[in-house]
Scaffold this motif. Structure first.
Motif, mmCIF file in Angstrom:
data_model
loop_
_atom_site.group_PDB
_atom_site.id
_atom_site.type_symbol
_atom_site.label_atom_id
_atom_site.label_comp_id
_atom_site.label_asym_id
_atom_site.label_seq_id
_atom_site.Cartn_x
_atom_site.Cartn_y
_atom_site.Cartn_z
ATOM 1 N N VAL A 247 35.711 -5.927 6.644
ATOM 2 C CA VAL A 247 35.448 -5.050 7.793
ATOM 3 C C VAL A 247 36.398 -5.369 8.936
ATOM 4 O O VAL A 247 36.960 -4.469 9.578
ATOM 5 C CB VAL A 247 33.976 -5.187 8.241
ATOM 6 N N GLY A 248 36.607 -6.663 9.221
ATOM 7 C CA GLY A 248 37.515 -7.042 10.294
ATOM 8 C C GLY A 248 38.933 -6.561 10.054
ATOM 9 O O GLY A 248 39.609 -6.080 10.977
ATOM 10 N N MET A 249 39.402 -6.672 8.821
ATOM 11 C CA MET A 249 40.764 -6.225 8.504
ATOM 12 C C MET A 249 40.881 -4.709 8.571
ATOM 13 O O MET A 249 41.885 -4.173 9.053
ATOM 14 C CB MET A 249 41.158 -6.752 7.125
ATOM 15 N N LEU A 250 39.864 -3.995 8.105
ATOM 16 C CA LEU A 250 39.881 -2.533 8.188
ATOM 17 C C LEU A 250 39.933 -2.079 9.648
ATOM 18 O O LEU A 250 40.687 -1.158 9.994
ATOM 19 C CB LEU A 250 38.640 -1.963 7.498
ATOM 20 N N ARG A 251 39.150 -2.715 10.496
ATOM 21 C CA ARG A 251 39.151 -2.332 11.914
ATOM 22 C C ARG A 251 40.477 -2.674 12.579
ATOM 23 O O ARG A 251 40.988 -1.898 13.395
ATOM 24 C CB ARG A 251 37.991 -3.032 12.636
ATOM 25 N N GLN A 252 41.031 -3.822 12.240
ATOM 26 C CA GLN A 252 42.337 -4.201 12.792
ATOM 27 C C GLN A 252 43.398 -3.168 12.417
ATOM 28 O O GLN A 252 44.337 -2.917 13.163
ATOM 29 C CB GLN A 252 42.735 -5.581 12.250
ATOM 30 N N MET A 253 43.202 -2.541 11.274
ATOM 31 C CA MET A 253 44.121 -1.516 10.775
ATOM 32 C C MET A 253 43.927 -0.187 11.494
ATOM 33 O O MET A 253 44.722 0.740 11.336
ATOM 34 C CB MET A 253 43.862 -1.364 9.269
#
Length: 285
Positions: A189-195
């Motif tokens: 989730v954190g990586m998707l949001r950072q994207m």
């Protein structure tokens, strides 16, 4: 019954033990599955011991909450949620060619603003930020990039039961390259949001056997997976590397675990000496 659907009976028992009598407690349980497009709740109930009057409401994120107070002295608290749910095979995954564009996602950023911001458990560091930038740069569409995130997390972080606790976060799991489904989902989730993709943490249950025998009761799992918006919401289970389907039962969604804990509360009395959790799942058909 839809062809390919499963009917699952789920029993989730959780509770607290205390070092002495507790005079009162105020509690919330999020154990009631959701009725939605890809699953139907045929029956459900939540029982509490010591006996207490319960009431239900949907929280801000749409999760069914069973709330109750106990004002009789008690040295333990037990909540048992039982439900029967019909689930469908995977079907919400977006083909890469049908993904919204990066510009489309950016135009909808305000609509999903709360699901783009990092949280305490999903925040990343510079190392992971660089990984995210590289993954986004190498994929033409948000859907392709999101699947690359899930593949990356599964390849780099081993699923090791008991390796972390409920207070851990994405960076902890990344540092030790191991975690449980909550950690793997927080990291994804954190990586998707950072994207730049709106992403949700999903809490529920997983039947552990793809070829489960009908009528066999097995030890199941409280489970977590992820959803993201790439023109519409789509889901994936990065811990197991599979689309969400007939073995998954959705209970709630939120920004992270703190939005959907199965049981939480406050009480007046001596310290808690532990929390017990037991999930049993039976495929009925």
């Amino acid at each position: 019954m839809t062809i390919g659907s499963w009917r699952l009976k789920v029993q989730h028992r959780s509770g607290f033990e205390y070092a002495g009598p507790v005079s009162s407690s105020y509690n919330e349980a999020r154990m009631w599955p959701r009725n939605e497009a890809r699953q139907a709740v045929l029956d459900a109930k939540v029982d509490v011991w010591p006996p207490a009057r319960t009431y239900q409401y949907e929280d801000y994120w749409g999760t069914v909450v069973t709330a109750f107070d106990v004002h009789a002295a008690h040295e333990s608290l037990t909540v048992t949620a039982s439900s029967t749910v019909e689930t469908l095979p995977p079907g919400d995954r977006i083909p890469a060619g049908d993904s919204a564009s990066w510009d489309d996602v950016a135009r909808h950023a305000d609509r999903w603003y709360e699901l783009i911001l990092p949280t305490r458990r999903t925040g990343l560091d510079g190392e992971l930020g660089a990984v995210v930038a590289d993954l986004r740069g190498r994929h033409a569409t948000p859907q392709e990039a999101a699947m690359a995130v899930c593949d990356f997390v599964r390849a780099e972080v081993a699923y090791v039961p008991g390796s972390t606790g409920v207070q851990s976060d994405a960076l902890h799991a990344w540092a030790q390259r191991s975690g449980v489904c909550q950690d793997i989902s927080h990291l994804a989730v954190g990586m998707l949001r950072q994207m730049g993709l709106p992403a949700r943490y999903v809490s529920g249950y997983l039947h552990p056997k793809p070829g489960a025998a009908i009528g066999e009761s097995v030890v199941g799992q409280s489970h977590a997976w992820v959803e993201w918006w790439a023109g519409r919401w789509t889901s994936y289970d990065p811990t197991n590397g599979v689309p969400v389907g007939e073995r998954h039962v959705v209970v709630g969604r939120g920004r992270e675990y703190d939005d959907v804990p199965p049981l939480k509360g406050i009480y007046s009395g001596p310290r808690s000496t532990g929390q017990g959790v037991e999930v049993t799942i039976t495929r009925l058909r």
